[in-house]
Write a protein that holds these residues in place. Structure first.
Motif, mmCIF file in Angstrom:
data_model
loop_
_atom_site.group_PDB
_atom_site.id
_atom_site.type_symbol
_atom_site.label_atom_id
_atom_site.label_comp_id
_atom_site.label_asym_id
_atom_site.label_seq_id
_atom_site.Cartn_x
_atom_site.Cartn_y
_atom_site.Cartn_z
ATOM 1 N N ASP A 80 0.651 -1.716 -0.098
ATOM 2 C CA ASP A 80 -0.218 0.163 0.010
ATOM 3 C C ASP A 80 0.969 1.214 0.024
ATOM 4 O O ASP A 80 0.129 2.188 -0.100
ATOM 5 C CB ASP A 80 -1.120 0.022 1.138
ATOM 6 N N PHE A 82 3.059 1.386 -1.578
ATOM 7 C CA PHE A 82 3.992 2.370 -3.475
ATOM 8 C C PHE A 82 2.507 3.080 -3.780
ATOM 9 O O PHE A 82 3.361 4.503 -4.322
ATOM 10 C CB PHE A 82 3.674 1.124 -4.214
ATOM 11 N N ASP A 83 1.543 3.717 -3.437
ATOM 12 C CA ASP A 83 0.560 4.406 -3.677
ATOM 13 C C ASP A 83 0.961 5.204 -3.218
ATOM 14 O O ASP A 83 0.156 7.016 -3.600
ATOM 15 C CB ASP A 83 -1.114 4.280 -3.687
ATOM 16 N N HIS A 84 1.234 5.890 -2.038
ATOM 17 C CA HIS A 84 1.411 7.247 -1.727
ATOM 18 C C HIS A 84 3.218 7.526 -1.063
ATOM 19 O O HIS A 84 3.533 8.902 0.003
ATOM 20 C CB HIS A 84 0.285 6.839 0.084
ATOM 21 N N GLY A 91 8.813 4.582 -0.763
ATOM 22 C CA GLY A 91 8.008 3.486 -1.619
ATOM 23 C C GLY A 91 8.385 2.258 -0.913
ATOM 24 O O GLY A 91 8.098 0.776 -0.474
ATOM 25 N N TRP A 135 -2.563 -6.835 -9.183
ATOM 26 C CA TRP A 135 -1.763 -6.294 -9.033
ATOM 27 C C TRP A 135 -0.352 -5.508 -9.544
ATOM 28 O O TRP A 135 0.203 -4.998 -9.034
ATOM 29 C CB TRP A 135 -1.069 -7.103 -7.134
ATOM 30 N N GLY A 138 -0.196 -2.551 -11.336
ATOM 31 C CA GLY A 138 -0.503 -1.816 -10.749
ATOM 32 C C GLY A 138 0.924 -1.501 -9.732
ATOM 33 O O GLY A 138 0.994 -0.313 -9.880
ATOM 34 N N ARG A 139 1.569 -1.848 -9.775
ATOM 35 C CA ARG A 139 3.030 -1.579 -8.920
ATOM 36 C C ARG A 139 3.888 -1.289 -9.852
ATOM 37 O O ARG A 139 4.592 -0.122 -10.231
ATOM 38 C CB ARG A 139 3.288 -2.674 -8.362
ATOM 39 N N VAL A 142 3.353 2.657 -10.939
ATOM 40 C CA VAL A 142 4.352 3.273 -10.481
ATOM 41 C C VAL A 142 5.578 3.483 -10.055
ATOM 42 O O VAL A 142 6.097 4.465 -10.031
ATOM 43 C CB VAL A 142 3.770 2.464 -8.399
ATOM 44 N N ARG A 145 6.799 5.156 -13.239
ATOM 45 C CA ARG A 145 5.778 6.719 -12.559
ATOM 46 C C ARG A 145 7.343 7.468 -12.122
ATOM 47 O O ARG A 145 7.887 8.628 -12.349
ATOM 48 C CB ARG A 145 5.419 7.162 -11.853
#
Length: 225
Positions: A80, A82-84, A91, A135, A138-139, A142, A145
């Protein structure tokens, strides 16, 4: 008052029974595999009647899938951050900490997952093709990015994830080997912290994500140990 207390009491007993069953199942599936495990053996390890297992988990497969899902959900929760996170230092650093702590606290669950995958995932292949794939994608997004923002070197995100999984889960899947090389003793609290710092230093430096000051702090922390 008593009527209100009874449902809570039943709920607490149910939760405790499920916890005992899952803990016992982790141990048995880890040692015997899916094929070698039996509901009777799991019941014996849990200290519960076999009928209780079938009440909560009608089949051995349903119990096995719950064990696998539980460890995987722990891994998902660890990611989790990772997203913040502002970048890979925060991260990935927090992810490594969390994954290694899971390896420390739940080595049997990690071994169940590893054994299942090494046997071509005969029970959870659908899980790999859906939940794990989504999942991972999604990682990867990140990490890509972070690369675009110049916060780390342009490495292949997929192989970076494979390396993170292999490294952190090694401490669970091969804990006997680690303990043997540690004089026959489990790693102490200080040794676990040193291991986390070392893994973070190696990984983050390797992808060019550690600022000079942070790298110096990690070096100092390791020398102090």
């Amino acid at each position: 008052m008593n009527d209100e207390a009874r449902p809570n009491s039943r709920k607490d007993r149910r939760r405790e029974s499920e916890k005992l069953i899952l803990q016992a199942a982790e141990k048995v599936f880890s040692a015997a595999g899916f094929g070698g495990a039996t509901m009777q053996l799991i019941a014996d390890v849990a200290g519960l009647p076999k009928a209780n297992l079938h009440y909560y988990f009608p089949t051995k497969e349903s119990l096995y899938r719950q064990v696998v899902q539980t460890i995987f959900l722990d891994w998902l929760k660890a990611a989790d951050v990772f997203d913040h996170a502002d970048g890979p230092v925060e991260g990935l650093g927090a992810y490594i900490d969390a994954k290694m702590e899971i390896s420390r606290r739940h080595p049997e669950g990690s071994k169940v997952w590893a054994s299942e995958v090494m046997h071509q995932a005969p029970v959870i292949q659908d899980y790999l093709e859906t939940t794990l794939t989504e999942w991972t994608d999604g990682r990867i997004a990140v990490i890509e990015r972070w690369i675009e923002q110049g916060l780390m070197d342009p490495v292949d995100p997929r192989h970076l994830l494979y390396m993170l999984w292999a490294t952190t889960q090694h401490y669970a899947d091969f804990n006997h080997q680690i303990e043997t090389l540690n004089g026959g003793d489990p790693l102490s609290d200080a040794q676990w912290e040193a291991a986390k710092q070392s893994v973070k230093q190696i990984i983050l430096r390797g992808i060019g994500a550690v600022p000079a000051a942070s790298a110096g702090e990690l070096d100092g922390a390791n020398r102090a140990r």
